[in-house]
Design an enzyme around this catalytic site. Structure first.
Site: not given
Lengths: 438, 438
Positions: B33, B106, B137, B191, B206, B303
């Site tokens: 950065a 999202k 990703i 869940e 999404k 994750g």
């Protein structure tokens, strides 16, 4: 805001594709970039006007590339000539004239990138090279920006479509290498002189670039180990398949405690891996980051339009950032200059990998024990050993072995000793093997 | 140059992962950065200090998120609370205070993104959301920047790991849906209330985001068709496999002459496609651009660490661009605001696709002719028709049909007529089918 002016060097396959895509998708591209982008000046030695749509949009087409890089109205130079000279001189001149550069030239970047990036940094301009690796797949961007939070552990890529096409043909149609190469040439997937592709040099150029981006080391093409596919036997492709593996020509860059492995060579990989099923001229790159885990990027690695897609994505990036402070642009090699690491690139002898081995040995009691004894002494564990049927009348049988991971220097030593046995005829075929599991 | 100060909202799974990765890889991240990045202020209702390494690096941890967004020393706010309220109020307040925002939310972006981006644009700050789709990703970056030269033709994605895990278990272990769900819950992949995942709502959030980026249309979550996997029979998974197909819960966004298809539903895809072999909790997104052709992106869709990888990549992007002119940053929805298109999102009846159908019919002569007759009248071509063995004592046999592409409204009509036949018992099972070939 006035349009951004492009100077285009080369109107071959990729140059023509770039003109076509830029004109055909002009409205989408402008909507994304925020400014119109036009090619004002192009130079090419020869080109076929019939095959390139949109050529009429270019204000001036000449034959002198230096006129383009010296043209004061050009903002961004796209270098699609290829090779080292005059590409290098042109790129350096463009930089000297304060112009940004977009290139697809993997050989130039691999060999001369360090100097080119230093010149660009000093001048406050960008040199972008997404199109140099894996065609249209935005792999440079993924590695440099999308995965910026990760310590990259390894990269494994099918990054030469010619070689992959040949290997796919060898497996699917059980053909020998020479026949598969001839088919590739007939279909236009391989050059008349296919050396760069089949000997892995092209893949090594690309791997050098990926490795530098991943590990923050200067480009060191001469340290990348290269082994081609021209000596691969159809037999080994077949035996590997029986054992549950595919053979791919992989470029592998891996971080280890001792340094960086940079190697291109045929590799057995388990057939269940997604990357083992990437066939024909498609490319795919597997990257493992310590936070994200394994990620895969797949798409067309070559071709006029896919490569043009990458060239223009770079142009759009530059256009979007045109007013940004040069110190805050995305650094060329992902890491801020002055922050490059001196971690060494390892010699091929120092790498660790697993192996597929095939040799011919006398079909006699005790021979396998001799061979197994040598492995044992060299500290090499065997995962599998198979004896195949001898061909009629042969005194020697093929023996196939799969080993666990071991340092290449030890494997070399074991191979030397095995080849020296009276019972063993000829050389030991050795193909490296990677699980690519994690 | 002074470090960039982060205000972190939420120390749950992703929040904890973000702290861990930012501290563990601090040196790599700073090298990339060009500036140090530190979390100066965090807020969470509850968190487990034992499970988050690097927590001691945070200057102040409180429980009031509004204190974070109002903290004058914070440059970038990371919103990892989730849900609509107070996430929306916090994000808008951060923008109002001139702070950049990074989010993984999202649902918030899908429903309220249009307003949020307008506020950010007016204020000259960035709202980044790579972590909102497909975990680690870098798909948002690929779509918005890497493929900027393309007219996007379609997107097909496995973008919910819970659903994909369940479908993989149904196929690999031939289990019914309820059992596979229970296993997912036991392993922590689903869940206690799994509705958002299994009914496709999470995937629809999404897909809405991906569709807007691809086609330059405003976010329209309410127009995205959603069908879950809870009604899928293990039988259909099995029959599809016999026919050479896998069933995946796909999100599909497709440009047609009439408008944009936006739909989430179980889909048969040919087993040879790479994406058909993406199993377990992994995600994959296939994007076809008119220049680059088909490209695939694969990795961990959820994750702590993978999602943190995406959050921090966004932070690094913002840090790199901090001095750039706001008008030249990468636009939020890929297209410059004011350049969004009013192309309509199609109703599900208007989409065109192929179908797998299963029904129970009397095992009598003439029945198949009746059914085939209805298809013929509705203009529906059949690719295959199979009669299965009846279970002992059954008067009805399962009939399986694969059709060619047809508009859904016609298929609905055909299904209504078939269900009305005396010879047909019960409802017709219908699963859409896509070749994803090109």
């Amino acid at each position: 805001m006035r349009p951004v002016n492009i100077g285009l060097l080369g109107l071959g396959t990729v140059g023509g594709g770039t003109v076509t895509v830029l004109t055909r998708n002009a409205s989408e591209i402008t909507r994304r970039a925020g400014r119109a982008i036009q090619i004002t000046h192009a130079a090419a030695q020869f080109y076929d006007p019939q095959r390139i749509s949109g050529l009429d949009q270019i204000k001036h087409i000449g034959s002198d590339p230096f006129a383009v890089v010296n043209d004061p109205d050009v903002d961004i130079v796209i270098e699609l000539i290829g090779g080292y000279s005059p590409a290098r001189e042109l790129v350096l001149a463009a930089i000297e004239n304060g112009k940004h550069v977009v290139t697809a030239n993997k050989a130039l970047i691999a060999r001369h990138g360090n100097d080119i990036f230093a010149a660009a940094q000093a001048k406050g301009v960008t040199v972008a090279f997404e199109a140099a690796v894996a065609g249209g797949i935005p792999i440079i961007k993924a590695l440099r920006e999308g995965l910026a939070a990760n310590r990259i552990e390894w990269i494994a890529g099918i990054i030469n479509g010619t070689g992959n096409f040949i290997l796919t043909a060898m497996r699917d149609q059980q053909r020998p290498f020479a026949e598969a190469l001839a088919e590739a040439q007939a279909l236009g997937y391989a050059e008349a002189d296919p050396t760069f592709d089949i000997e892995g040099i092209d893949a090594a150029h690309k791997l050098t670039i990926l490795g530098s981006l991943a590990f923050g080391i200067p480009l060191q093409f001469d340290k990348t180990f290269t082994e081609g596919i021209s000596k691969l036997h159809a037999q080994d492709v077949h035996f590997a398949a029986e054992l549950g593996y595919r053979i791919k020509h992989l470029g592998i860059a891996r971080r280890t405690a001792e340094g960086i492995e940079m190697r291109v060579h045929p590799t057995l990989i388990p057939h269940r891996r997604l990357i083992a099923n990437v066939d024909g001229v498609m490319n795919a790159v597997l990257i493992k980051g310590d936070a994200v885990g394994p990620t895969l990027y797949y798409g067309a690695g070559a071709g006029a339009l896919p490569t043009a897609s990458a060239v223009i994505a770079d142009v759009v990036d530059i256009v979007r950032a045109l007013t940004a402070n040069p110190h805050h642009r995305v650094p060329h090699l992902a890491f801020q200059p002055g922050e490059l690491s001196d971690t060494p690139v390892l010699n091929i002898d120092q790498i660790e990998t697993a192996y597929y081995l095939r040799l011919f040995a006398l079909d006699q009691p005790g021979v396998m024990a001799q061979i197994a004894g040598i492995f044992g002494e060299e500290g090499i564990s065997l995962e599998a050993i198979q004896q195949k049927e001898p061909a009629d009348g042969d005194t020697h049988v093929p023996l196939i072995m799969l080993t666990h991971r071991v340092r290449e220097a030890r494997m070399n030593q074991a191979i030397r000793r095995i080849e020296a046995l009276d019972a063993v005829s000829g050389a030991v075929v050795r193909i490296r093997m990677e699980t690519l599991a994690g």
